[in-house]
Design a protein around this motif. Structure first.
Motif, PDB file in Angstrom:
ATOM      1  N   SER A 380       9.713  56.803  29.838  1.00  0.00           N
ATOM      2  CA  SER A 380       9.736  55.553  29.069  1.00  0.00           C
ATOM      3  C   SER A 380       9.476  54.387  30.009  1.00  0.00           C
ATOM      4  N   SER A 381       8.314  53.756  29.845  1.00  0.00           N
ATOM      5  CA  SER A 381       7.981  52.618  30.704  1.00  0.00           C
ATOM      6  C   SER A 381       8.895  51.425  30.415  1.00  0.00           C
ATOM      7  N   LEU A 382       9.269  51.247  29.132  1.00  0.00           N
ATOM      8  CA  LEU A 382      10.161  50.129  28.788  1.00  0.00           C
ATOM      9  C   LEU A 382      11.532  50.299  29.432  1.00  0.00           C
ATOM     10  N   LEU A 383      12.026  51.536  29.448  1.00  0.00           N
ATOM     11  CA  LEU A 383      13.315  51.803  30.098  1.00  0.00           C
ATOM     12  C   LEU A 383      13.220  51.493  31.596  1.00  0.00           C
ATOM     13  N   GLY A 384      12.104  51.852  32.211  1.00  0.00           N
ATOM     14  CA  GLY A 384      11.904  51.539  33.623  1.00  0.00           C
ATOM     15  C   GLY A 384      11.910  50.047  33.873  1.00  0.00           C
ATOM     16  N   ILE A 385      11.284  49.284  32.991  1.00  0.00           N
ATOM     17  CA  ILE A 385      11.258  47.817  33.120  1.00  0.00           C
ATOM     18  C   ILE A 385      12.657  47.238  32.943  1.00  0.00           C
ATOM     19  N   VAL A 386      13.384  47.734  31.960  1.00  0.00           N
ATOM     20  CA  VAL A 386      14.741  47.229  31.675  1.00  0.00           C
ATOM     21  C   VAL A 386      15.654  47.413  32.882  1.00  0.00           C
ATOM     22  N   ILE A 387      15.679  48.618  33.436  1.00  0.00           N
ATOM     23  CA  ILE A 387      16.597  48.863  34.554  1.00  0.00           C
ATOM     24  C   ILE A 387      16.129  48.129  35.811  1.00  0.00           C
ATOM     25  N   SER A 388      14.819  47.950  35.974  1.00  0.00           N
ATOM     26  CA  SER A 388      14.311  47.207  37.137  1.00  0.00           C
ATOM     27  C   SER A 388      14.785  45.758  37.104  1.00  0.00           C
ATOM     28  N   ILE A 389      14.638  45.112  35.937  1.00  0.00           N
ATOM     29  CA  ILE A 389      15.069  43.716  35.818  1.00  0.00           C
ATOM     30  C   ILE A 389      16.575  43.602  36.002  1.00  0.00           C
ATOM     31  N   ALA A 390      17.329  44.552  35.409  1.00  0.00           N
ATOM     32  CA  ALA A 390      18.794  44.510  35.504  1.00  0.00           C
ATOM     33  C   ALA A 390      19.251  44.645  36.957  1.00  0.00           C
ATOM     34  N   ILE A 391      18.626  45.540  37.707  1.00  0.00           N
ATOM     35  CA  ILE A 391      19.007  45.732  39.110  1.00  0.00           C
ATOM     36  C   ILE A 391      18.653  44.498  39.935  1.00  0.00           C
ATOM     37  N   LEU A 392      17.484  43.921  39.681  1.00  0.00           N
ATOM     38  CA  LEU A 392      17.093  42.706  40.401  1.00  0.00           C
ATOM     39  C   LEU A 392      18.099  41.586  40.152  1.00  0.00           C
ATOM     40  N   LEU A 393      18.464  41.365  38.884  1.00  0.00           N
ATOM     41  CA  LEU A 393      19.429  40.304  38.548  1.00  0.00           C
ATOM     42  C   LEU A 393      20.801  40.585  39.158  1.00  0.00           C
ATOM     43  N   ASN A 394      21.224  41.849  39.110  1.00  0.00           N
ATOM     44  CA  ASN A 394      22.571  42.183  39.590  1.00  0.00           C
ATOM     45  C   ASN A 394      22.680  42.057  41.099  1.00  0.00           C
ATOM     46  N   ILE A 395      21.649  42.486  41.836  1.00  0.00           N
ATOM     47  CA  ILE A 395      21.701  42.371  43.298  1.00  0.00           C
ATOM     48  C   ILE A 395      21.652  40.900  43.714  1.00  0.00           C
ATOM     49  N   ALA A 396      20.859  40.092  43.011  1.00  0.00           N
ATOM     50  CA  ALA A 396      20.821  38.656  43.310  1.00  0.00           C
ATOM     51  C   ALA A 396      22.176  38.009  43.028  1.00  0.00           C
ATOM     52  N   MET A 397      22.804  38.371  41.898  1.00  0.00           N
ATOM     53  CA  MET A 397      24.138  37.835  41.579  1.00  0.00           C
ATOM     54  C   MET A 397      25.175  38.328  42.578  1.00  0.00           C
ATOM     55  N   ALA A 398      25.027  39.555  43.037  1.00  0.00           N
ATOM     56  CA  ALA A 398      25.955  40.097  44.029  1.00  0.00           C
ATOM     57  C   ALA A 398      25.890  39.292  45.323  1.00  0.00           C
TER      58      ALA A 398
END
Length: 445
Positions: A380-398
């Motif tokens: 699922s390409s959409l699932l890949g996009i979703v988790i990529s954005i979530a990880i980027l946001l979470n590491i930046a917030m961390a």
């Protein structure tokens, strides 16, 4: 001797009656105080008290000083009141300051009474400072001469006795205010009629008695001197802090940070009572439970999404874990910087920018990696996009939280080493879950 401690522990624990084992008693009695302290801390309480009774009276005070607060308490309680006069026979102010928090008032009074007039005054002066202030831990063994003294005076002084960890003679004016210091090596090359002020060092750091003890200890470590003078608000010389004391304070602070990161006390006894240990740890477990329920509540907001897209539930721990690790790295760096006095208002902005850039760079790299894995796993390409954005946001917030959180806690007089990791984990969990499940709701349903 420390390499024999494990075998001694085994022998003592296995011994049916220690008082009947003459060889083991002799070994205990001949062991140095530092090793004895470590040995006693490693024994269950019953064997600890039995071993304590076999230690000669003249060694017991040094052993208590070398022990942590919690493990020494059962030994103090088990010692009859009539034994303390012998134990305190040669007590000095520094020894009593180390253990006075563990002693009841009547034993402190016995120790103070056993001191000479000068040591008693030293103890009273140090007691005016809190134990986190360097004035509490002064070394009063100082070589002092007046400003008008000459090399001959200094040579006579150091011929009599040189205290341990000493390399300087401190010069004071008529009112006892510190002026400068003269190193020993300059004395031996100079004619005896030369004034000491002509040989004084160009610069030596001074420490104020009310200064934080750990910060002052680090000043000593970085000064290039074996000891530094400690002054009161009027610049009167009170004593000194030597490198040995400085290293002990820094090591104790490091141990405190390591233990407090798990919500524990550096003085905790290995064999403290079950009730006492459970009580201390239960508070921290309760705090952690509240934060866990908070994160679970946010997950519950997306219950319908999780029922529709099972892959989100499978990948949720990945998002939370990546943010938690990234945040812990930044938090550890900042807590250390605060402890060393390296993080200030002047460099905070630059530090924040640097850590955000590191977070974004790592976020992009690992977002691509995890997104690709998710795509290949679930097709699922959409699932890949979703988790990529979530990880980027979470590491930046961390990264953002890892910098700002310890600074804020420090300003609020809350130990960031103690509470920072729990708060950080909660933030990264919530941000990660909300970002991941929120994006999943928008793009996958």
């Amino acid at each position: 001797m420390s390499d024999q401690i494990p075998s001694l522990i085994e022998e003592i624990v296995k011994a049916d009656a220690l008082e009947d084992n003459a060889e083991l008693i002799n070994t205990i009695a001949s062991t140095d105080s530092e090793s004895l302290a470590l040995l006693l801390e490693s024994l269950p309480v019953e064997q600890r008290v039995n071993s304590w009774e076999q230690i000669p009276s003249h060694k017991k005070l040094d052993v208590l000083v070398d022990m942590r607060a919690d493990p020494r308490s059962p030994l103090i309680d088990a010692t009859p009141i009539d034994k303390w006069e012998n134990i305190f026979q040669d007590v000095d102010s520094e020894q009593l300051l180390e253990i006075c928090d563990s002693l009841p008032n009547n034993l402190v009074d016995i120790a103070v009474s056993a001191m000479g007039k000068q040591q008693r005054q030293f103890f009273q002066d140090a007691s005016q400072f809190k134990d986190n202030q360097i004035g509490h831990w002064l070394n009063h063994d100082v070589l002092v001469l007046p400003l008008n003294a000459k090399v001959s005076d200094a040579l006579r002084l150091i011929r009599r006795e040189v205290p341990e960890s000493t390399e300087c003679i401190f010069l004071v004016n008529r009112t006892g205010q510190f002026s400068s210091a003269v190193k020993f090596d300059r004395l031996f090359r100079a004619p005896e009629h030369i004034p000491l002020v002509d040989l004084s060092v160009e610069f030596i750091s001074v420490i104020k008695a009310e200064q934080d003890a750990v910060q002052a200890a680090r000043v000593v470590q970085n000064s290039g001197f074996i000891s530094l003078p400690v002054l009161d608000d009027t610049n009167k010389l009170l004593g000194r802090v030597d490198i040995v004391t400085a290293c002990e304070l820094v090591n104790e602070d490091y141990e405190r940070q390591v233990m407090s990161s798990a919500g524990m006390d550096e003085n905790e006894d290995l064999f403290s009572s079950v009730r006492k240990s459970a009580k201390k740890r239960a508070i921290w477990l309760g705090i952690n439970l509240v934060t866990a329920f908070l994160a679970s509540w946010f997950i519950g907001l997306f219950e319908a999404t999780l029922q529709e897209v099972v892959a989100l539930a499978v990948l949720m721990p990945v998002v939370a874990s990546m943010g938690g690790i990234a945040g812990s790295q930044t938090l550890t760096l900042i807590v250390r910087g605060l402890a060393l006095g390296q993080v200030t208002d002047s460099n905070r902005k630059a530090l924040l920018e640097k850590e955000l850039k590191v977070g974004l760079l790592n976020g992009v790299i690992w977002a691509i990696v995890v997104g690709a894995i998710a795509y290949l796993w679930f097709d699922s390409s959409l699932l890949g996009i979703v988790i990529s954005i979530a990880i980027l946001l979470n590491i930046a917030m961390a990264a953002l939280t890892g910098v700002l959180l310890p600074i804020v806690l420090n300003k609020l007089k809350i130990d960031p080493a103690l509470s920072g990791s729990v708060i950080l984990t909660t933030v990264t969990d919530i941000v990660g879950f909300v970002a991941f499940l929120g994006l999943g709701s928008l793009l996958l349903l």
